[in-house]
Design a protein around this motif. Structure first.
Motif, PDB file in Angstrom:
ATOM      1  N   UNK A 196     -32.519  46.985 -39.732  1.00  0.00           N
ATOM      2  CA  UNK A 196     -33.283  47.340 -40.934  1.00  0.00           C
ATOM      3  C   UNK A 196     -32.339  47.322 -42.133  1.00  0.00           C
ATOM      4  N   UNK A 197     -32.714  46.574 -43.171  1.00  0.00           N
ATOM      5  CA  UNK A 197     -31.861  46.501 -44.371  1.00  0.00           C
ATOM      6  C   UNK A 197     -32.524  47.225 -45.538  1.00  0.00           C
ATOM      7  N   UNK A 198     -31.732  48.032 -46.232  1.00  0.00           N
ATOM      8  CA  UNK A 198     -32.186  48.685 -47.463  1.00  0.00           C
ATOM      9  C   UNK A 198     -31.093  48.404 -48.500  1.00  0.00           C
ATOM     10  N   UNK A 256     -30.650  49.833 -32.250  1.00  0.00           N
ATOM     11  CA  UNK A 256     -31.071  49.253 -33.533  1.00  0.00           C
ATOM     12  C   UNK A 256     -30.043  49.618 -34.607  1.00  0.00           C
ATOM     13  N   UNK A 257     -30.053  48.852 -35.687  1.00  0.00           N
ATOM     14  CA  UNK A 257     -29.058  49.090 -36.744  1.00  0.00           C
ATOM     15  C   UNK A 257     -29.730  49.249 -38.099  1.00  0.00           C
ATOM     16  N   UNK A 258     -29.037  49.992 -38.949  1.00  0.00           N
ATOM     17  CA  UNK A 258     -29.455  50.127 -40.340  1.00  0.00           C
ATOM     18  C   UNK A 258     -28.315  49.576 -41.195  1.00  0.00           C
ATOM     19  N   UNK A 259     -28.643  48.671 -42.120  1.00  0.00           N
ATOM     20  CA  UNK A 259     -27.629  48.104 -43.017  1.00  0.00           C
ATOM     21  C   UNK A 259     -28.053  48.496 -44.423  1.00  0.00           C
ATOM     22  N   UNK A 260     -27.305  49.392 -45.049  1.00  0.00           N
ATOM     23  CA  UNK A 260     -27.827  50.041 -46.260  1.00  0.00           C
ATOM     24  C   UNK A 260     -26.758  50.151 -47.348  1.00  0.00           C
ATOM     25  N   UNK A 261     -27.149  49.830 -48.586  1.00  0.00           N
ATOM     26  CA  UNK A 261     -26.223  49.821 -49.715  1.00  0.00           C
ATOM     27  C   UNK A 261     -26.188  51.162 -50.450  1.00  0.00           C
ATOM     28  N   UNK A 262     -24.954  51.615 -50.754  1.00  0.00           N
ATOM     29  CA  UNK A 262     -24.755  52.841 -51.536  1.00  0.00           C
ATOM     30  C   UNK A 262     -23.793  52.532 -52.674  1.00  0.00           C
ATOM     31  N   UNK A 263     -24.256  52.654 -53.909  1.00  0.00           N
ATOM     32  CA  UNK A 263     -23.371  52.470 -55.054  1.00  0.00           C
ATOM     33  C   UNK A 263     -22.339  53.607 -55.063  1.00  0.00           C
ATOM     34  N   UNK A 298     -20.719  49.774 -51.714  1.00  0.00           N
ATOM     35  CA  UNK A 298     -20.500  49.561 -50.269  1.00  0.00           C
ATOM     36  C   UNK A 298     -21.813  49.396 -49.528  1.00  0.00           C
ATOM     37  N   UNK A 299     -21.816  48.505 -48.544  1.00  0.00           N
ATOM     38  CA  UNK A 299     -22.902  48.425 -47.571  1.00  0.00           C
ATOM     39  C   UNK A 299     -22.395  49.025 -46.271  1.00  0.00           C
ATOM     40  N   UNK A 300     -23.190  49.932 -45.708  1.00  0.00           N
ATOM     41  CA  UNK A 300     -22.795  50.615 -44.479  1.00  0.00           C
ATOM     42  C   UNK A 300     -23.656  50.121 -43.322  1.00  0.00           C
ATOM     43  N   UNK A 301     -22.976  49.885 -42.192  1.00  0.00           N
ATOM     44  CA  UNK A 301     -23.683  49.554 -40.967  1.00  0.00           C
ATOM     45  C   UNK A 301     -23.799  50.844 -40.166  1.00  0.00           C
ATOM     46  N   UNK A 302     -25.028  51.216 -39.852  1.00  0.00           N
ATOM     47  CA  UNK A 302     -25.292  52.548 -39.304  1.00  0.00           C
ATOM     48  C   UNK A 302     -26.111  52.410 -38.031  1.00  0.00           C
ATOM     49  N   UNK A 303     -25.811  53.272 -37.053  1.00  0.00           N
ATOM     50  CA  UNK A 303     -26.562  53.219 -35.797  1.00  0.00           C
ATOM     51  C   UNK A 303     -27.133  54.592 -35.474  1.00  0.00           C
TER      52      UNK A 303
END
Ligand code: AVI
Length: 322
Positions: free
Chosen positions: A158-160, A188-195, A316-321
């Motif tokens: 899932x990308x945000x 499953x993975x979450x790929x999410x951007x945090x300024x 940064x984009x973080x890969x999260x599980x």
């Protein structure tokens, strides 16, 4: 979107405008910036020299694309890529192209509440990348995620993107991440951007551009009230004002009344009084560091696997599980 959904949205707008403009201090949610004009203004914002976020995330994708997609599907068993709030797909296309180049087995499902946005993106991808299996989904994120939970038993990524989570206060960001947690299966993975936190002036400039596009974007909520709720806001009698607190990393946008005035909103049978220099708080754009992201993830039951940064460490984009 059908007329029933339109009606629900309009009544949410009515209800929240009424609540926000009768509260003290006054506020309106930034989710109301986005009608057709707001969408177009946001596209312009993303191209502004001051708005570094989009370019930084694009740079991350171009620089780390091979590493990123390898993490998406380490065992090469195939996966479903789901993007919440897809926008124009410019950044995502970098990853999609790399997935194609390296012969990954994947599908792509962009999700957005706007039928217009999804139709445009799907058409564009069908033309530019006909090899990609695209399944555009229209609806609220979590309703669609629920539907997608059962479409295949492959891994979901899932990308945000775009630091969209930054428009939520921490408590609501945790609620959002917990919902994502509930929509994810183990693996499953979450790929999410945090300024990221940075020189305060750089943040202020990003939300206070010289050309005034961000000011017009902020004022668009008043224009929408005029159009959709029969209001008579004079946009020239309000100014866009931005603050950034480097201690908590919160950028805040306001509309400030330049004079004492009364505004009528006929559809709500509401008269709103403004003192001179009274504000309406309209948006937060939260900035983060690793500790804050770690804390948010932990509070939501999630774990950070890896992060990818641009050269200046602005974003940064973080890969999260799970
Ligand atoms: C969509 N969101 C992450 C943008 C931001 O940076 O907060 C919206 C925006 N507001 C003003 N400029 C851009």
């Amino acid at each position: 979107m059908n007329s029933k959904d339109q009606k629900v949205l309009v009544s949410t707008f009515e209800k929240e405008v009424c609540e926000g403009l009768t509260a003290f201090p006054k506020y309106l949610s930034s989710k109301f910036f986005y009608d057709e004009i707001g969408d177009e203004l946001f596209q312009q914002i993303m191209a502004l020299p001051e708005y570094y976020l989009t370019r930084a995330e694009y740079e991350i994708f171009v620089t780390h694309k091979s590493d990123i997609i390898q993490k998406f599907d380490t065992d090469r068993e195939g996966f479903d890529l789901i993007e919440l709030g897809a926008g124009d797909g410019k950044k995502t296309k970098v990853l999609l192209q790399e997935l194609l180049n390296q012969n990954y087995d994947f599908t792509y499902s962009p999700i957005d509440i706007s039928e217009n946005a999804i139709d445009g993106l799907v058409k564009n991808l069908n033309q530019e990348m006909p090899e990609v299996t695209v399944q555009g989904q229209i609806g609220e994120y979590f309703e669609v995620l629920d539907r997608l939970k059962h479409i295949s038993d492959r891994r979901k990524v899932i990308m945000v993107l775009g630091s969209n989570i930054g428009n939520l206060l921490h408590a609501r960001a945790i609620q959002f991440l917990k919902k994502l947690y509930n929509a994810m299966h183990t693996g499953d993975l979450l790929f999410i951007g945090f300024d990221q936190k940075k020189h305060p002036q750089k943040v202020l400039d990003a939300y206070n551009d010289k050309s005034g596009v961000t000011a017009a974007f902020n004022k668009n909520v008043l224009a929408r009230i005029n159009k959709e709720l029969n209001g008579n806001f004079d946009l020239d009698k309000f100014m866009h004002w931005e603050t950034y607190d480097p201690e908590n990393g919160t950028a805040k946008s306001y509309l400030v009344s330049k004079e004492k005035q009364t505004v009528d909103i006929d559809s709500l049978s509401l008269q709103v009084h403004f003192e001179a220099w009274e504000s309406i708080h309209t948006e937060i754009s939260q900035k983060y560091d690793d500790d804050i992201v770690k804390w948010l993830a932990k509070e939501s039951g999630l774990k950070i696997v890896k992060s990818f940064s641009d050269q200046d460490n602005d974003y940064k984009d973080y890969l999260i599980t799970k």
